[in-house]
Scaffold this active site. Structure first.
Site, mmCIF file in Angstrom:
data_model
loop_
_atom_site.group_PDB
_atom_site.id
_atom_site.type_symbol
_atom_site.label_atom_id
_atom_site.label_comp_id
_atom_site.label_asym_id
_atom_site.label_seq_id
_atom_site.Cartn_x
_atom_site.Cartn_y
_atom_site.Cartn_z
ATOM 1 N N CYS A 2 0.851 -1.160 0.019
ATOM 2 C CA CYS A 2 0.139 0.001 -0.098
ATOM 3 C C CYS A 2 0.776 1.264 -0.068
ATOM 4 C CB CYS A 2 -0.976 0.007 1.403
ATOM 5 S SG CYS A 2 -1.976 -1.572 1.262
ATOM 6 N N ARG A 27 4.854 0.948 -5.955
ATOM 7 C CA ARG A 27 4.886 -0.169 -4.619
ATOM 8 C C ARG A 27 4.089 -1.336 -5.076
ATOM 9 N NH1 ARG A 27 6.415 2.303 0.094
ATOM 10 N NH2 ARG A 27 4.894 0.931 1.312
ATOM 11 N N TRP A 74 -2.839 -2.513 -1.823
ATOM 12 C CA TRP A 74 -2.484 -3.850 -2.241
ATOM 13 C C TRP A 74 -3.287 -4.802 -1.528
ATOM 14 C CZ3 TRP A 74 0.438 -8.224 -0.348
ATOM 15 C CH2 TRP A 74 0.935 -9.128 -1.599
ATOM 16 N N ASN A 98 -1.963 1.184 5.915
ATOM 17 C CA ASN A 98 -0.739 0.244 5.318
ATOM 18 C C ASN A 98 -0.415 -0.931 6.418
ATOM 19 O OD1 ASN A 98 0.828 -1.365 3.753
ATOM 20 N ND2 ASN A 98 2.434 0.099 4.043
ATOM 21 N N GLY A 99 -0.680 -1.930 6.429
ATOM 22 C CA GLY A 99 -0.293 -3.030 7.176
ATOM 23 C C GLY A 99 -1.193 -4.055 7.522
ATOM 24 N N GLU A 477 19.450 -15.574 -9.368
ATOM 25 C CA GLU A 477 18.932 -14.073 -9.481
ATOM 26 C C GLU A 477 18.202 -13.779 -11.008
ATOM 27 O OE1 GLU A 477 17.820 -11.820 -7.935
ATOM 28 O OE2 GLU A 477 17.852 -10.260 -9.424
ATOM 29 N N LYS A 481 14.433 -12.739 -12.177
ATOM 30 C CA LYS A 481 14.260 -11.543 -13.036
ATOM 31 C C LYS A 481 13.386 -11.994 -14.406
ATOM 32 C CE LYS A 481 15.146 -8.725 -11.107
ATOM 33 N NZ LYS A 481 15.441 -9.003 -10.027
ATOM 34 N N GLU A 484 9.823 -12.620 -13.103
ATOM 35 C CA GLU A 484 8.923 -11.380 -12.602
ATOM 36 C C GLU A 484 8.543 -10.622 -13.669
ATOM 37 O OE1 GLU A 484 10.466 -8.957 -8.907
ATOM 38 O OE2 GLU A 484 12.297 -9.797 -10.060
ATOM 39 N N HIS A 500 19.687 -35.931 -11.668
ATOM 40 C CA HIS A 500 19.037 -36.682 -10.534
ATOM 41 C C HIS A 500 17.703 -36.666 -10.609
ATOM 42 C CE1 HIS A 500 23.073 -37.619 -8.722
ATOM 43 N NE2 HIS A 500 23.360 -36.385 -9.150
ATOM 44 N N LYS A 600 6.600 -3.589 -4.980
ATOM 45 C CA LYS A 600 7.926 -3.366 -4.615
ATOM 46 C C LYS A 600 8.358 -3.602 -3.444
ATOM 47 C CE LYS A 600 12.192 -1.524 -5.953
ATOM 48 N NZ LYS A 600 12.984 -2.593 -6.718
HETATM 49 C C1 AGP Z 1 13.365 -8.140 -6.688
HETATM 50 O O1 AGP Z 1 13.517 -8.225 -8.173
HETATM 51 C C2 AGP Z 1 12.116 -8.696 -5.952
HETATM 52 N N1 AGP Z 1 11.040 -7.332 -6.545
HETATM 53 C C3 AGP Z 1 11.799 -8.856 -4.692
HETATM 54 O O2 AGP Z 1 12.337 -10.214 -4.660
HETATM 55 C C4 AGP Z 1 12.823 -7.968 -3.745
HETATM 56 O O3 AGP Z 1 14.089 -8.209 -3.832
HETATM 57 C C5 AGP Z 1 12.305 -8.669 -2.369
HETATM 58 O O4 AGP Z 1 10.905 -8.353 -2.289
HETATM 59 C C6 AGP Z 1 13.268 -7.911 -1.239
HETATM 60 O O5 AGP Z 1 12.744 -6.691 -1.219
HETATM 61 P P1 AGP Z 1 14.054 -5.693 -0.175
HETATM 62 O O6 AGP Z 1 15.205 -6.012 -0.809
HETATM 63 O O7 AGP Z 1 13.305 -4.291 -0.319
HETATM 64 O O8 AGP Z 1 13.788 -6.082 0.998
#
Ligand code: AGP
Length: 605
Positions: A2, A27, A74, A98-99, A477, A481, A484, A500, A600
Site C-alpha cells: 500500500c 509499490r 495492495w 498500510n499493514g 537471480e 528477473k 518477475e 538426478h 516493490k
Molecule cells: C526483486 O526483483 C523483487 N522485487 C523482490 O524479490 C525483492 O528483492 C524482495 O522483495 C526484497 O525486497 P527488499 O530488498 O526491499 O527487502
C-alpha cells in the site's frame, strides 16, 4: 504494498495527492482513493483500478479542499473492489492504512461492529474503534485505539471536526513526513515527498504526528511533545523520472556503473576498504565465528554471492536464510554469529522481524539498505547504505549490484581485520572491484546484442538456467528477473544436480541459459551443458571472452563476457541476465515496471 499520502496546506489537495499516488504506483497496488476534508465535511472518491481511473472519477466528482489523505491498496483482507478500496470512513473518522491488523475479528466482536461495516477490510475496523473512543480529543482516541491493535499499521486519520489536520501513527509500516512550502505532507515513502522538499523525518513508532497547514507536531503515546529528528533526502532529485527510457527498469540497469561507483568510492581510502564512516569496528568482522545473512528475493540472491565470497576468502561458515523462514526453523544465532540483513527498501517485514529476532538472541548485526533511515537500517547495530538512488521498477537490478559491491568490500575488510590478507592482496582485490563499473559499461554497450539473445526465450513456456557454484547463484537471480517481468516459468538449477531427476524435463528445443565463469567449474559445467544438448536443448551460453570453445559444438548463441577475476564475474553475467529479462518483457508488451501481483516493498508477512 500500500501507498499512503496525506497533505494539508494552501495547495490543491486533490491534485497534489493524485500526483503523489502516481509516484507511489511502483509499490504495487490494485485500487486507489482519496478523501478531502472541507468545512467539516469529508468527500471520498475511490475505486478498484489504477490511479488514472481515480483521476477520471475525480474529474467527474470534482472533490475540492486543502486537506486530504490518499491511498493505493495492495489487497490483503478482502477482495479487489470499490468498497474495499481506501480511504475508509466510520462516523466522523476517515482513515487510510498500510499493514495488517491481526486481531480485527476480535475487535469486530468486542465493539459489536457486525453488520455495521461497509467493507471486508481490517482497516475499516480501525476507523470504527477510533470512532468508538473519539469524544473530541484525537490524541486520546488514537492512543486508546492503538493500545487495542495487534499487528502492523501506518495510519493517516482525519476527524470531521478537526479542520485542516491530519493525524498519523505507525507500528512497523513506514511513514515519512515533511513541511512543504505551503503546508505539510506525509507518505509511506520518501519518493512522494521529494518533489516538495529534501528535508523530512521518519516517524518513530507509537508516536502521534499532527500535520497542520503551518507545520508538524509530534507527541509520544503518553501525550508528551517529542523532538523531531529531521534528515535530508540523500539522492539527487533530478534522478527521479525515467530520463527518456521507456521503463524505469532499463534506466536503472543503465545506471549501475555510476551507482556502483557512488557506493564503493566513499568506502575505499588509499586503495583499501574502509568502513570508518559507518562506524563499523573491525572486531565485529574479526571476532564472529559464523555469519547469517537474512534477506528476501533478490537481496537473498545477493547474500548467496556474499556467502561464496566470504567462505572462499575467509573460511568461516555463512548461512543465507530467506527471512520468511528464519524464525520458523529454530535458527541457531548467538553472540558469535554476525547477522547481515540485506534489503533495498529497508522495510521488508519478513527481514525486519527476522533481524529483530536475531538481535534478541544477542547477535551483532549489520544491514545493507538502500533507503536512508528505513526500519531495517534503524533496527540493526550498523548500516551500510547502498547508493543506488531510488529504485522504482519492481524488479530489482541496481540495488542488487550495489549490494554485491558492498559485500565485496565487507569480504576485503574482513580479510584484513582477520589478518588473512596483507595489504598487497587486499589492494589487488579492491582494484578489481574498481574495474567493475567500466566492465559493466562494456556490457551495456552491447545491449542490442543481448536483445537478440532474448529472442531465444521470448516465446518459451519453460526456461532452465544451469550452472554450478557462483554461476548457480548468478542464475537464481537471473531466473527470478525473467519470471518477475516476463511471466515465463524459469528455473535455475545446479547443473550437476540435473541428472538426478530434472533432466527428464529437457526435450527437443527446450531453451537453456548456461553461465560458465568459474575456471575451477568450467569443465564440469560444459559436460552438463552437453548432457542437455544431447537431449535437444537449445543452449544460450554466457562465457568469458577469453575462453576457447570447441568449434564442433552446436550453440544456439554465445555471449562473450568481459573478463574479470572469477569472483567478480558475477557482475557482468548478472547484467546480461537483467537485460535478457527486460527485453523479453518489453517484446512481450508487458508492464515491465509494474508486473502483475507484485509489490516493490513487501510490508506484510
Ligand atoms: C526483486 O526483483 C523483487 N522485487 C523482490 O524479490 C525483492 O528483492 C524482495 O522483495 C526484497 O525486497 P527488499 O530488498 O526491499 O527487502
Amino acid at each position: 504494498m500500500c501507498g499512503i499520502i496525506g497533505y494539508t496546506g494552501k495547495g490543491d489537495a486533490p491534485g497534489i495527492m493524485l500526483d503523489a499516488l502516481e509516484l507511489l504506483e511502483y509499490r504495487g497496488y490494485d485500487s486507489a482513493g482519496i478523501a478531502l476534508l472541507n468545512e467539516g465535511k469529508t468527500q471520498i472518491v475511490k475505486c478498484a483500478g489504477r490511479v488514472k481511473d481515480l483521476r477520471t472519477l475525480c474529474a467527474e466528482g470534482k472533490p475540492v479542499g486543502h486537506c486530504g489523505i490518499g491511498h493505493t491498496r495492495w489487497a490483503t483482507h478482502g477482495g479487489v473492489c470499490d468498497e474495499n478500496a481506501h480511504p475508509h470512513r466510520f462516523g466522523n473518522v476517515t482513515l487510510i492504512h498500510n499493514g495488517i491488523i491481526e486481531n480485527y475479528r476480535e475487535l469486530i466482536d468486542k465493539y459489536h461492529l457486525e453488520g455495521q461495516l461497509a467493507s471486508e477490510t481490517d482497516s475499516e475496523v480501525v476507523a470504527a474503534v477510533l470512532q468508538h473512543f473519539y469524544q473530541g480529543d484525537p490524541y486520546s482516541a488514537i492512543r486508546r485505539t492503538v493500545l487495542k491493535l495487534k499487528g502492523t499499521f501506518a495510519l493517516a486519520i482525519m476527524f470531521d471536526d478537526q479542520p485542516d489536520q491530519i493525524f498519523a501513527v505507525r507500528n512497523v509500516s513506514p511513514i515519512v513526513a515533511a513541511v512543504t512550502g505551503d503546508g505539510a505532507i506525509l507518505s509511506s515513502d520518501v519518493a512522494a515527498i521529494v518533489p516538495f522538499t529534501s528535508d523530512y523525518f521518519v516517524m518513530p513508532e507509537f508516536h502521534v504526528v499532527c500535520l497542520k497547514p503551518d507545520g508538524v507536531e509530534m507527541f509520544d503515546l503518553s501525550g508528551d511533545k517529542a523532538e523531531i529528528e529531521w534528515q535530508k533526502v540523500d539522492w539527487d532529485v533530478s534522478r527521479s523520472g525515467k530520463a527518456g527510457y521507456p521503463f524505469y527498469m532499463e534506466k536503472e540497469i543503465m545506471e549501475q556503473p555510476e551507482v556502483i561507483r557512488e557506493t564503493i568510492l566513499p568506502r575505499i581510502k588509499d586503495g583499501m576498504p574502509d568502513f570508518s564512516e559507518e562506524g563499523i569496528p573491525d572486531h565485529m568482522l574479526a571476532d564472529c565465528k559464523r555469519i547469517c545473512v537474512i534477506a528476501c528475493g533478490t537481496a537473498m540472491h545477493a547474500g548467496l554471492v556474499g556467502k561464496s565470497l566470504i567462505q572462499a576468502m575467509i573460511g568461516i561458515h555463512v548461512d543465507v536464510v530467506m527471512a520468511s523462514e528464519f524464525m520458523y526453523n529454530d535458527p541457531v544465532v548467538d553472540k558469535n554469529t554476525l547477522v547481515i540483513a540485506i534489503s533495498q527498501s529497508g522495510e521488508t517485514i519478513d527481514t525486519l522481524e527476522a533481524l529483530k529476532f536475531a538481535r534478541k538472541c544477542g547477535s551483532p548485526s549489520i544491514s545493507i539498505v538502500n533507503v536512508k533511515g528505513a526500519s531495517i537500517a534503524r533496527a540493526s547495530e550498523h548500516v551500510i547504505y547502498t547508493c543506488a538512488g531510488p529504485e522504482i521498477a519492481v524488479a530489482s537490478t541496481k540495488a542488487y549490484t550495489t549490494q554485491l559491491a558492498v559485500l565485496y568490500l565487507i569480504t576485503a575488510r574482513m580479510a584484513m581485520a582477520r589478518g588473512i590478507w596483507q595489504e598487497q592482496q587486499t589492494r589487488a582485490y579492491i582494484n578489481e572491484l574498481l574495474r567493475v563499473p567500466e566492465v559493466l559499461e562494456r556490457v551495456l554497450s552491447t545491449k542490442e546484442e543481448i536483445h537478440r539473445l532474448a529472442d531465444a526465450v521470448l516465446n518459451a513456456h519453460d526456461v532452465f538456467m544451469i550452472g554450478r557454484g557462483l554461476d548457480y547463484s548468478i542464475l537464481l537471480e537471473g531466473s527470478l528477473k525473467l519470471k518477475e517481468v516476463s511471466y515465463i516459468h524459469s528455473e535455475a538449477y545446479a547443473s550437476g544436480e540435473l541428472k538426478h531427476g530434472t533432466i527428464a524435463l529437457i526435450t527437443e528445443d527446450t531453451p537453456v541459459i548456461a553461465v560458465v565463469t568459474q575456471e575451477k567449474l568450467k569443465s564440469k559445467e560444459l559436460s552438463n551443458i552437453r548432457e542437455v544438448q544431447s537431449r535437444g536443448a537449445r543452449v544460450v551460453l554466457l562465457i568469458k571472452e577469453s575462453e576457447t570453445l570447441d568449434e564442433g559444438e552446436q550453440w544456439s548463441c554465445v555471449y562473450r563476457l568481459p573478463k574479470m577475476d572469477d569472483p567478480f564475474m558475477v557482475m557482468p553475467a548478472s547484467v546480461v541476465l537483467q537485460l535478457i529479462a527486460y527485453y523479453v518483457s518489453l517484446d512481450k508488451g508487458l508492464d515491465v515496471d509494474k508486473p502483475r501481483n507484485l509489490a516493490k516493498v513487501v510490508t506484510v508477512e
